[in-house]
Design a protein around this motif. Structure first.
Motif, PDB file in Angstrom:
ATOM      1  N   LYS A  31     -25.996  41.529  52.013  1.00 17.69           N
ATOM      2  CA  LYS A  31     -25.086  40.412  51.727  1.00 17.69           C
ATOM      3  C   LYS A  31     -24.678  39.736  53.035  1.00 17.69           C
ATOM      4  CE  LYS A  31     -23.084  41.624  47.267  1.00 17.69           C
ATOM      5  NZ  LYS A  31     -21.846  41.932  46.516  1.00 17.69           N
ATOM      6  N   CYS A  32     -24.883  38.424  53.106  1.00 20.08           N
ATOM      7  CA  CYS A  32     -24.597  37.679  54.339  1.00 20.08           C
ATOM      8  C   CYS A  32     -23.626  36.544  54.032  1.00 20.08           C
ATOM      9  CB  CYS A  32     -25.879  37.096  54.920  1.00 20.08           C
ATOM     10  SG  CYS A  32     -27.114  38.347  55.330  1.00 20.08           S
ATOM     11  N   GLU A  33     -22.687  36.331  54.972  1.00 19.41           N
ATOM     12  CA  GLU A  33     -21.729  35.236  54.816  1.00 19.41           C
ATOM     13  C   GLU A  33     -22.025  34.149  55.849  1.00 19.41           C
ATOM     14  OE1 GLU A  33     -17.663  35.939  55.869  1.00 19.41           O
ATOM     15  OE2 GLU A  33     -18.178  37.533  57.280  1.00 19.41           O
ATOM     16  N   GLU A  85     -27.604  36.834  49.504  1.00 13.25           N
ATOM     17  CA  GLU A  85     -28.275  38.118  49.737  1.00 13.25           C
ATOM     18  C   GLU A  85     -29.606  37.841  50.421  1.00 13.25           C
ATOM     19  OE1 GLU A  85     -29.623  41.824  46.993  1.00 13.25           O
ATOM     20  OE2 GLU A  85     -27.520  41.210  46.850  1.00 13.25           O
ATOM     21  N   PHE A 112     -26.402  32.158  58.172  1.00 16.37           N
ATOM     22  CA  PHE A 112     -25.844  33.205  57.303  1.00 16.37           C
ATOM     23  C   PHE A 112     -26.035  34.553  57.969  1.00 16.37           C
ATOM     24  CE2 PHE A 112     -25.861  30.008  54.041  1.00 16.37           C
ATOM     25  CZ  PHE A 112     -24.847  30.401  53.192  1.00 16.37           C
TER      26      PHE A 112
END
Length: 206
Positions: A130-132, A125, A206
């Motif tokens: 929210k980051c992948e 986060e 990210f």
């Protein structure tokens, strides 16, 4: 008596030295900037084997044995992280499928018995979002297979950044791709390129 930049030197007797540490004059301790080690992007859970077939494969089956082996790995493998998440369950974070697979296979050959979960990507986060993890993917392949690779990666939300012709009818393809899309892709990729393709990826952001 002395060593200069580029020389290879062995030190003995120091347990707390880690990658990126600076060895310097005690009277003038000026440290170099630490090395940047790529962040883990995948996690799996190593756990005690509690299936009906437990105890038939290995001789090290208890949670203490598995934990000791994983902790020993963390001391030498700086790109991996370990977290205990429950009774006999250990979350291992690594740089990709291959790194975690090598650890699991080495442990199996050393006589450790354990169960392992499916890999999951690490989600962070950042500023409430929210980051992948995304990876920079580089593929070298014979020209004749480039079409099927571009098509398949397009379905996996990859974005092509470059296509560079190479000698001997080869082509280099560069993509930005979510790390989750790379899970299980290597086997499929080798099948599609008849084993002639080469695939490398590194953490992007990210």
């Amino acid at each position: 008596d002395q060593a200069e930049a580029g020389d290879i030197v062995a030190f003995a007797g120091m347990e707390t030295v880690d990658v990126g540490d600076t060895v310097c004059d005690a009277n003038n301790p000026v440290a170099l900037d630490p090395m940047h080690i790529e962040e883990p992007t995948l996690t799996v859970v190593f756990a005690v084997n509690d299936s009906p077939l437990a105890g038939q494969e290995g001789k090290h089956v208890t949670s203490n044995k598995i934990k000791d082996r994983l902790e020993a790995e963390m001391r030498t493998n700086v790109a991996m992280k370990l977290e205990t998440i429950g009774e006999g369950k250990f979350k291992v974070s690594g740089r990709g499928e291959l790194q975690i697979t090598v650890l699991a296979e080495n442990m199996r050959r050393e006589g450790y018995e354990f169960s392992i979960s499916r890999p999951e990507v690490i989600v962070k986060e950042i500023e409430g979002v929210k980051c992948e993890p995304y990876e920079h993917l580089v593929i070298d392949t014979p020209d004749s297979y480039s079409g099927i690779i571009i098509e398949k990666l397009g379905k996996k939300k990859a974005e092509m950044k470059a296509m560079i012709p190479l000698p001997f009818n080869q082509v280099r393809l560069e993509f930005e791709i979510p790390a989750r899309s790379l899970i299980g892709m290597r086997t499929e990729f080798l099948t599609d390129t008849k084993g002639e393709g080469v695939m490398n990826h590194s953490f992007l952001e990210f």
